[in-house]
Every structure is written in structure tokens, then in C-alpha cells.
Design a protein around this motif. Structure first.
Motif, short mmCIF file in Angstrom:
data_model
loop_
_atom_site.label_atom_id
_atom_site.label_comp_id
_atom_site.label_asym_id
_atom_site.label_seq_id
_atom_site.Cartn_x
_atom_site.Cartn_y
_atom_site.Cartn_z
N GLY A 195 0.84 -1.20 0.00
CA GLY A 195 0.00 0.00 0.00
C GLY A 195 0.87 1.25 0.00
N GLY A 196 0.25 2.40 -0.20
CA GLY A 196 0.99 3.67 -0.27
C GLY A 196 1.79 3.92 1.01
N ILE A 197 1.12 3.84 2.15
CA ILE A 197 1.79 4.13 3.43
C ILE A 197 2.70 2.96 3.82
CG2 ILE A 197 1.40 4.54 5.91
CD1 ILE A 197 -1.14 6.16 5.04
N ILE A 210 -3.17 -8.64 -2.89
CA ILE A 210 -3.37 -8.85 -4.32
C ILE A 210 -2.25 -8.17 -5.13
CG2 ILE A 210 -4.91 -8.33 -6.27
CD1 ILE A 210 -7.21 -8.52 -4.03
N THR A 211 -1.96 -6.91 -4.75
CA THR A 211 -0.92 -6.16 -5.45
C THR A 211 0.44 -6.84 -5.23
OG1 THR A 211 -2.18 -4.17 -4.99
CG2 THR A 211 0.09 -3.85 -5.75
N ASP A 215 -4.01 -12.89 3.19
CA ASP A 215 -5.26 -12.15 3.30
C ASP A 215 -5.50 -11.98 4.79
OD1 ASP A 215 -7.81 -11.23 3.57
OD2 ASP A 215 -8.72 -12.62 2.14
N VAL A 263 -3.07 -1.84 6.52
CA VAL A 263 -4.11 -2.30 5.58
C VAL A 263 -5.37 -1.47 5.79
CG1 VAL A 263 -5.71 -4.24 5.24
CG2 VAL A 263 -3.25 -4.65 5.34
N SER A 307 -5.10 3.97 11.64
CA SER A 307 -6.54 4.19 11.74
C SER A 307 -6.88 5.46 10.96
CB SER A 307 -6.93 4.28 13.22
OG SER A 307 -8.32 4.44 13.35
N TYR A 361 -17.15 3.53 6.56
CA TYR A 361 -15.72 3.72 6.87
C TYR A 361 -15.58 4.26 8.29
CZ TYR A 361 -10.85 5.38 6.17
OH TYR A 361 -9.49 5.61 6.26
N LYS A 377 -13.69 2.36 11.42
CA LYS A 377 -12.51 2.91 12.11
C LYS A 377 -12.82 3.12 13.61
CE LYS A 377 -9.44 3.21 8.74
NZ LYS A 377 -8.20 2.41 8.74
N THR A 410 -3.41 11.46 2.84
CA THR A 410 -2.12 11.09 2.26
C THR A 410 -2.31 10.68 0.80
OG1 THR A 410 -1.56 10.25 4.46
CG2 THR A 410 -0.09 9.62 2.68
N THR A 423 -2.30 8.54 -1.71
CA THR A 423 -2.26 7.11 -2.05
C THR A 423 -3.53 6.79 -2.85
OG1 THR A 423 -3.55 6.42 -0.13
CG2 THR A 423 -1.17 6.57 0.20
#
Ligand SMILES: NC(=O)c1ccc[n+]([C@@H]2O[C@H](COP(=O)([O-])OP(=O)(O)OC[C@H]3O[C@@H](n4cnc5c(N)ncnc54)[C@H](OP(=O)(O)O)[C@@H]3O)[C@@H](O)[C@H]2O)c1
Length: 235
Positions: free
Chosen positions: A10-12, A35-36, A51, A75, A131, A148, A152, A183, A185
Motif C-alpha cells: 500500500g501507499g503508506i 493482491i498487489t 489475506d 491495511v 486508523s 468507513y 474505524k 495522504t 495514495t
């Protein structure tokens, strides 16, 4: 140090890995992807395909890694396919809600469940999940994005609860939630035009802010929620 980054593609997550590798040649990094496919390969870095919303996958991961000094879960999801966060309750969709819960809350619970034996040690260690301030009930003045936001908030409660249990069991683990700010991403891409000039963080800056927190926080900060600027956020 022995470090596990969950969500390393992931980006972060990937910015964290880059920084930790560059910072110290002694750091051993374990990281998961889903997956990436990972592009970064390095002698200090080992990848595992996991996963993290699946109990059996996380159980298997816990068999593979040794004692850990730092676990960071980076994630998460905000939108998926053509599903965007809800502007009103009338857009609520139970499948989308369940997907938010299984991506944003469940992994932290499963990681804590299976990796706790790898954290219980005589030296200070850290269990962190990325978070979002939007999960703070006290800070909720805008409404919206109910799936979302709720996921969180549930994640924050999970972290607080884990922090209390591990404190009572005399773990040397500092458990905290981290808010990265908006951020740059894939997760924030559809919403970036609404971000005021200068307020969009780079993943590199966010990774540096989190590492900085790890260097200054200790057991007295167990069970808290911190922003990228170092301030504490109300739960
Ligand atoms: N970016 C922001 O503005 C912002 C703001 C506040 C909070 N956050 C939080 O920061 C965290 C990191 O987000 P990001 O911005 O770095 O987003 P990102 O670039 O989209 O990365 C999300 C990561 O989550 C992984 N993932 C999703 N479902 C998974 C699963 N079931 N098992 C394993 N990995 C899974 C993805 O892997 P695959 O691609 O392989 O699925 C990806 O690596 C999230 O928790 C997010 O809520 C971000």
C-alpha cells in the motif's frame, strides 16, 4: 530490530518499508501483501502473501515469523470498485459495510490474536494500526462516510481493548492507533481535489512521522490515538 509491516504494497506501507530499510541495516523487515504484487526486493525484506481478514492466513503467518519488536498494520479500504463512501444513510449498502469491517477492523483483531506470543517479551515493543481521525466519535462534527467511519471507530475500540488486556497481562507492548492525515495514495485519490492546498501528505512524510512516534513513545502511551503531527486525538 525485527519488524512486521502488514500491507506493505500500500501507499503508506511501502513508504514505511523503504524508510525502515534505509534507516538501519540491522532492521529485518517482514511484510505482507494481498493482491498487489510487491516490486521492492531487498536482502533485509521478506514478503508473505496473506489475506489478513482470514483467520487461517494470519495463523499461518504467525508460525513463520520470530519474536517481533514492531508490528504495524497499514491495511485498509475506503472505496472499492464503483462503491464510494456514503454521503447519506440512504446510500447505505450492507455488503459495502461488511467489506469495510472485514478490511478495516478484522485484520487488527486477527493479528493481535495470533501474533501476541511473538510480542510478549522483556523489551519494549509496539503494536500499531493505521486508523483515521474520522473514526473518533468525539471529533465527528461532519457526519457522512458511515461505513468507513464506523469501521474505524470499531478498530479504535479494538485497539483500546487490546491495550488494556496486554497491560493487565504485563506485556511490554505499547499499543496505539495512528492517524496519517490525508495522504497521497490510491485510497484517497478520488477525494484529493477537496483537500486544501498544502494539506495532502506524502507517504514518505507520513512514514517518517510514524517512525518518529515509535522512537519517542513508551508504555505510558499504551492505549492512545496519535496524529501524524504528534498530537493525541480523543477516541
Ligand atoms: N490515504 C489517506 O488519506 C488515509 C487517511 C486516513 C487513514 N488512512 C488509512 O491508512 C491505511 C493505509 O492506507 P493507504 O492510504 O496506504 O491505502 P492503499 O495505498 O490503498 O493501501 C491499502 C493496502 O491495504 C491492503 N489490503 C486491503 N485488503 C487487504 C486484505 N484483506 N489483506 C491484506 N491486505 C489488504 C492493500 O493490498 P492489495 O492492494 O493487495 O489489496 C493495500 O496494500 C488504511 O488503513 C487507511 O484507512 C489513509
Amino acid at each position: 530490530m525485527n519488524i512486521l509491516i502488514i500491507g506493505g504494497t500500500g501507499g503508506i506501507g511501502s513508504a514505511l518499508i523503504n524508510l525502515l530499510i534505509n534507516q538501519n541495516t540491522e532492521n529485518t523487515i517482514h511484510s505482507t501483501y494481498h493482491i498487489t504484487q510487491p516490486e521492492l526486493m531487498h536482502p533485509q525484506l521478506t514478503w508473505y502473501q496473506v489475506d489478513v481478514s482470514k483467520d487461517s492466513d494470519v495463523a499461518e503467518l504467525s508460525e513463520t515469523v520470530n519474536q517481533l519488536d514492531i508490528v504495524i498494520n497499514a491495511v485498509g479500504m475506503l472505496h472499492s470498485g464503483d462503491m464510494m463512501p456514503e454521503k447519506t444513510i440512504t446510500q447505505f449498502d450492507s455488503d459495502f459495510f461488511n467489506q469495510n469491517i472485514s478490511t478495516n477492523v478484522l485484520p487488527t483483531l486477527l493479528i493481535a490474536k495470533h501474533l501476541s506470543p511473538k510480542l510478549k517479551s522483556k523489551t519494549l515493543n509496539y503494536f500499531v494500526t493505521v486508523s483515521a481521525k474520522i473514526g473518533s466519535i468525539e471529533d465527528n462534527n461532519l457526519g457522512g462516510w458511515i461505513s468507513y467511519r464506523s469501521s474505524k471507530a470499531a478498530l479504535n475500540m479494538a485497539l483500546k481493548t487490546i491495550s488494556i488486556e496486554w497491560k493487565n497481562k504485563k506485556f511490554n507492548t505499547c499499543v496505539f492507533a495512528f492517524h496519517p492525515g490525508t495522504t497521497d495514495t490510491n485510497l484517497s485519490k478520488p477525494f484529493q481535489r477537496n483537500v486544501p492546498e498544502g494539506n495532502l501528505q506524502t507517504p514518505e512524510k507520513v512514514a517518517a512521522a510514524l517512525i518518529n512516534l515509535l522512537q519517542r513513545l513508551s508504555l505510558k502511551d499504551n492505549g492512545k490515538f496519535f496524529s501524524y503531527d504528534g498530537t493525541e486525538i480523543p477516541w
